[in-house]
Design a protein around this motif. Structure first.
Motif, PDB file in Angstrom:
ATOM      1  N   PRO A 640       0.839  -1.201   0.000  1.00 23.58           N
ATOM      2  CA  PRO A 640       0.000   0.000   0.000  1.00 23.58           C
ATOM      3  C   PRO A 640       0.876   1.253   0.000  1.00 23.58           C
ATOM      4  O   PRO A 640       1.932   1.281   0.608  1.00 23.58           O
ATOM      5  N   ALA A 648       2.091   7.193  -7.500  1.00 22.90           N
ATOM      6  CA  ALA A 648       2.060   5.852  -8.109  1.00 22.90           C
ATOM      7  C   ALA A 648       2.165   5.905  -9.617  1.00 22.90           C
ATOM      8  O   ALA A 648       2.578   4.960 -10.244  1.00 22.90           O
ATOM      9  N   ASP A 761      -5.605   1.087  -3.864  1.00 18.01           N
ATOM     10  CA  ASP A 761      -4.404   0.652  -4.626  1.00 18.01           C
ATOM     11  C   ASP A 761      -4.765  -0.039  -5.936  1.00 18.01           C
ATOM     12  O   ASP A 761      -4.313  -1.143  -6.205  1.00 18.01           O
ATOM     13  N   ASN A 819      -6.113  -3.801  -3.437  1.00 17.30           N
ATOM     14  CA  ASN A 819      -5.461  -4.251  -2.196  1.00 17.30           C
ATOM     15  C   ASN A 819      -5.897  -5.666  -1.789  1.00 17.30           C
ATOM     16  O   ASN A 819      -5.332  -6.260  -0.889  1.00 17.30           O
TER      17      ASN A 819
END
Length: 946
Positions: A640, A648, A761, A819
């Motif tokens: 994470p 990201a 995520d 995630n």
């Protein structure tokens, strides 16, 4: 005296002498001279200068002389077309000769003279011969039509010869029927679309009647033709089978195989409960067994065909195991085939016999054969569970012989036995380890390394054994290097304290010193796994392995069905469909077995792709196409991310290599504290700063005016449909559509969280696909997705990704990660998102290109229930980048000539015919890549109807 004397003279000035002899008045001298000419021609001398003199000799009643002259004609007509016309009159005369042999000879020669200029002169004589009273002439004329069709198809159709050929199928003479069928089949093969052999129950009946009285080759033609017929119900199939069965006892093996093909095909339609079905199975075994008493070459062909038959219907030969036992004097190619079939027929009932045989084979002198025999013992263990114990002890006996290649093969198969029966036979590992030094083949070394890594906890000196392999790491083959890397990582996860150095060593060998990308990638993946989350690494690397299936080398079912339709041909020996090895296979039609009676399978061939409509409603879970998981491993599965989510974007860029160090820049300094003393920080440069820019933000907001569906350029956008149902993705539901606006393609997604936990995520990756579609920016979900919440995202795409031809062409396989897990799905994108804005071709260019693309690349389609005018059609299509170049009105029909260009530079040219009162339009497409046409038509259909 024999004719060999004609080949012995090598005089100078021969041509002049021959000329004089050919013009001699004496018949005998003339015949001698022609024989000399033919002899010279046969050994490769050029005697074309004598053409007029030889042609003059045609005017004779002597059949032998006539045959010789005709032979000469066939050879030189091509190089001397103008001279060949001189012979036409004689042909015409000979076709009316009272002697049927001469009439037939004339027709046969006419068919062999492949000169365009002459063909039209030959139509009249051919027409007469097709209706000749003598069957010998008719059967020769039938074959001549096929030859003429090959030279000039249009002429044959215009002259009505094809209809005459169809009439000959009802001829009273069986040989004429057989030749007519052969000729029509030949013509139909080169023109798959033409429905020449229009078979119906009446014509089938005529063929079956002729079958009993034909020569053997005639029977083969008729049987092959019957095999292309689909009976209307099981009763008809049964009656055909009953009449074909007597052919199984024919002396010619080709007739037997053709009969087997017909029966195998029609058995699909018979219910297994029928008494007749059982009788037929019993009748099929003896002829196949008889084929194995022929000479080795025929045996080999028979065995290759039997291999297919046994895969389709093992019950036919299940009691005939003994015939497949190997004889000492069989050639190696027959031995290997027999072995293959023995394993396919092995069952609990005969396994004792089979094993005794195989053990015997393993002591033979022929190395290849011994290897295959040892492998066969292993395959029997996997196939027949009750025999596994005996197979393993047999293999151990063989290992004790210490014969190098026997030991190596035995180790390879024992590895598979361990996979099939875990925790049963591991007691033999000690014996295997004793033979470690003698292994010199990559496959055996790799198998042994796998065994040591998999069972490291049971082997005390596993680390020493693997270390001994590591010394010459760079000299090993890729297969061994990959196994060694995985085995040492397994060992480390099982005994972390003792093997820290060993695993460091192998990882640096694999990542820094190796130039093999597979090895490097696997090394980095293990490195990152171990450095970020050793617990996850354990779950991945030491996961439960699926049991292996018994038959790993079975032919894939749809291919097997197709090959059954080709029994007795080259395809059945190669085990490949004709399209794979016939050059320029324009005429190769994919065949498939008829559907089983009472089954719900559609009668369409398996190749028929689902229509876009069906596909959109129900996306399939990803099939194993290519090495999908390997491709999707490029998905960065980092931990994470804390901090702003835009960071990201530097990693999830489609183009950034997995090894670009992206994960490290994401993790910051976390990696130091993990994985045994920080030894695992993966090497690699930092990501270039330019990629850190939040690519998705500006463009995404600009396009995402109405959740991605409102378009700027008027290109049609399909409504969103569910691509990944929540039940298949642990609560994540993904629906979406594709759109193209102002030159940019986007994937408009709705992500819905139907689970009870928050999702975050998100990342997305595409597998390689036909047009290189790839995400142009990361998947931006700015806030975590709470339960029962949805978010709309427009993901920009580009077409610079890796390319791999998919089936169907517009299939896109996607992996989405969050995630919780990684999820895979596949969807079909509409082709019009790839139509580019500069797809309007110049008029002259259009004309030249249309002429230049060969006619066989043209495809025609019907667009039904469309009531737009030509202008409305034109402007609607222009919104989706299909450009109208010219419009003509011909006899009340509007003709639109259009062009479009795909992102990969392929041009598609179209002619759309619209009749004002008719709601069905005709679309003709021409393209250098004809496989695109079907999907372009679907795009037309979709755009015009929405």
């Amino acid at each position: 005296m024999t004719d060999s004397k004609y080949f012995t003279t090598t005089k100078k000035g021969e041509i002049f002498e021959l000329k004089a002899e050919l013009n001699s008045d004496k018949k005998e001298k003339k015949k001698e001279a022609v024989k000399k000419v033919i002899a010279s021609m046969t050994v490769g001398k050029d005697v074309s200068a004598l053409f007029p003199d030889v042609v003059n000799c045609m005017q004779t009643d002597n059949l032998e002389l006539k045959k010789l002259v005709y032979l000469y004609l066939m050879n030189y007509a091509k190089s001397q077309p103008d001279m060949a016309i001189m012979a036409v009159n004689t042909f015409v005369k000979d076709c009316e000769d009272p002697n049927p042999l001469i009439r037939a000879l004339a027709v046969r020669t006419m068919g062999c003279i492949r000169v365009d200029k002459i063909t039209e002169y030959l139509c009249e004589p051919l027409r007469k011969c097709l209706k000749d009273e003598d069957p010998y002439v008719r059967k020769t004329a039938a074959v001549c039509v096929a030859k003429l069709h090959d030279i000039n198809a249009q002429l044959v159709e215009d002259q009505g010869f094809l209809d005459t050929l169809k009439d000959l199928i009802s001829d009273s003479n069986p040989m004429v029927v057989a030749n007519a069928v052969a000729a029509l089949s030949e013509i139909a093969e080169s023109h798959p679309s033409s429905n020449l052999l229009d078979l119906n129950p009446q014509s089938i009946n005529k063929l079956l009647t002729a079958l009993n009285e034909c020569t053997e080759w005639g029977q083969i033609f008729i049987l092959d033709c019957l095999a292309n017929y689909t009976p209307k119900d099981d009763r008809e199939a049964q009656s055909i089978c009953e009449r074909v069965t007597p052919r199984l006892s024919h002396a010619n093996s080709a007739v037997v195989l053709s009969a087997v093909k017909v029966l195998m095909k029609f058995m699909e339609m018979l219910s297994k409960d029928l008494d007749y079905y059982g009788t037929l199975l019993k009748k099929l075994a003896p002829p196949l067994v008889t084929l194995l008493s022929a000479e080795p070459e025929l045996q080999y062909v028979a065995l290759r065909n039997i291999n297919l038959i046994v895969q389709k219907r093992p019950e036919i030969l299940k009691h005939e195991m003994k015939v497949f036992f190997v004889k000492y004097n069989d050639p190696i190619y027959v031995k290997l085939e027999k072995l293959d079939i023995m394993i396919r027929l092995a069952s609990q009932a005969n396994i004792a016999q089979v094993l005794a045989e195989l053990k015997e084979y393993a002591t033979e002198v022929d190395v290849d054969f011994v290897r295959k025999a040892v492998r066969a013992i292993g395959r029997c263990a996997i196939k027949v569970e009750q025999s596994a114990e005996r197979c393993v002890s047999t293999l151990l006996d063989l290992i004790q012989t210490k014969v190098n290649y026997v030991v190596q093969e035995a180790i390879v198969v024992i590895k598979d036995i361990f996979r099939k029966y875990p925790n049963k036979y591991e007691s033999v590992i000690a014996t295997l380890c004793e033979n470690l030094d003698s292994l010199d083949e990559p496959e055996a070394r790799a198998a042994m390394i796998w065994i040591v890594g998999e069972y490291a906890e049971r082997i005390d000196n596993a680390d020493e054994l693997l270390e001994s392999f590591l010394e010459g790491f760079h000299d090993e083959s890729t297969q061994v290097q990959l196994q060694l890397l995985t085995a040492i990582v397994k060992l480390f996860l099982k005994k972390p304290t003792e093997t820290q150095e060993l695993v460091q060593q192998v990882l640096s060998l694999a990542t820094q010193d190796s130039d093999n990308p597979d090895l490097r990638d696997r090394g980095y993946i293990y490195w990152r796994l171990l450095s970020t989350d050793p617990v996850a690494a354990k779950e991945v690397v030491l996961a439960e392995k699926p049991l292996i299936s018994e038959e790993t080398d079975l032919i894939e079912p749809t291919l097997l069905d197709e090959l059954i339709c080709y029994i007795g041909t080259l395809a059945s020996v190669y085990h490949k469909p004709p399209s794979a090895f016939v050059e320029g296979s324009r005429g190769v039609v994919h065949k498939s077995l008829p559907p089983r009676t009472g089954s719900s399978e559609s009668a369409e061939s398996p190749e028929a792709a689902p229509s876009a409509g069906q596909a959109a409603e129900q996306p399939a879970v990803i099939p194993a196409q290519g090495d999908l998981l390997g491709d999707l491993l490029n998905l960065d599965l980092g931990p994470p991310v804390s901090g702003p989510p835009l960071a990201a974007s530097s990693v999830q860029m489609g183009a950034v290599d997995l090894l670009g160090g992206g994960l490290d820049s994401l993790m910051g300094d976390e990696s130091e504290g993990m994985g045994g003393g920080g030894g695992f920080a993966a090497p690699g440069p930092a990501v270039p700063a330019s990629m850190g820019a939040p690519l998705g933000s500006g463009l995404g907001d600009l396009f995402d005016l109405t959740g991605g569906v409102g378009t700027l350029s008027g290109s049609y956008v399909a409504p969103k449909s569910v691509w990944l149902p929540a039940m298949k993705a642990k609560g994540l539901e993904i629906s979406g559509t594709f759109s193209r606006q102002v030159g940019s393609i986007s994937m408009d997604l709705v992500l819905t969280n139907k689970a009870l936990q928050v999702m975050s995520d998100f990342a997305i990756q595409f597998n390689r696909n036909s047009f290189g579609l790839a995400p142009a920016a990361p998947l931006q979900v700015h806030a975590p997705l709470a339960p029962n919440q949805s978010v709309e995202i427009s993901l920009p795409l580009n077409t610079v990704g890796s390319v791999m031809k998919m089936d169907p062409l517009n299939n896109l396989q996607v992996a989405v990660k969050n995630n919780i897990d990684v999820f895979y799905f596949s969807t079909l994108y509409p082709l019009h998102i790839l139509f580019v804005e500069d797809g309007k071709m110049e008029r002259q260019m259009f004309l030249a290109t249309w002429k230049d693309i060969p006619n066989e690349n043209e495809a025609q389609f019907q667009i039904k229930d469309c009531s737009l005018s030509a202008d409305a059609v034109s402007s609607k299509l222009q919104g989706s980048n299909i450009f109208t170049i010219a419009k003509r009105n011909v006899e009340g029909q509007d003709m639109l000539y259009q062009s479009l260009k795909l992102t990969n530079g392929i041009w598609v040219l179209a002619e759309l015919r619209i009749q004002p009162s008719n709601p069905t339009f005709t679309l003709s497409l021409k393209c250098r890549a004809p496989e695109v046409s079907q999907h372009v038509y679907q795009a037309y259909d979709t755009i015009l109807k929405n």
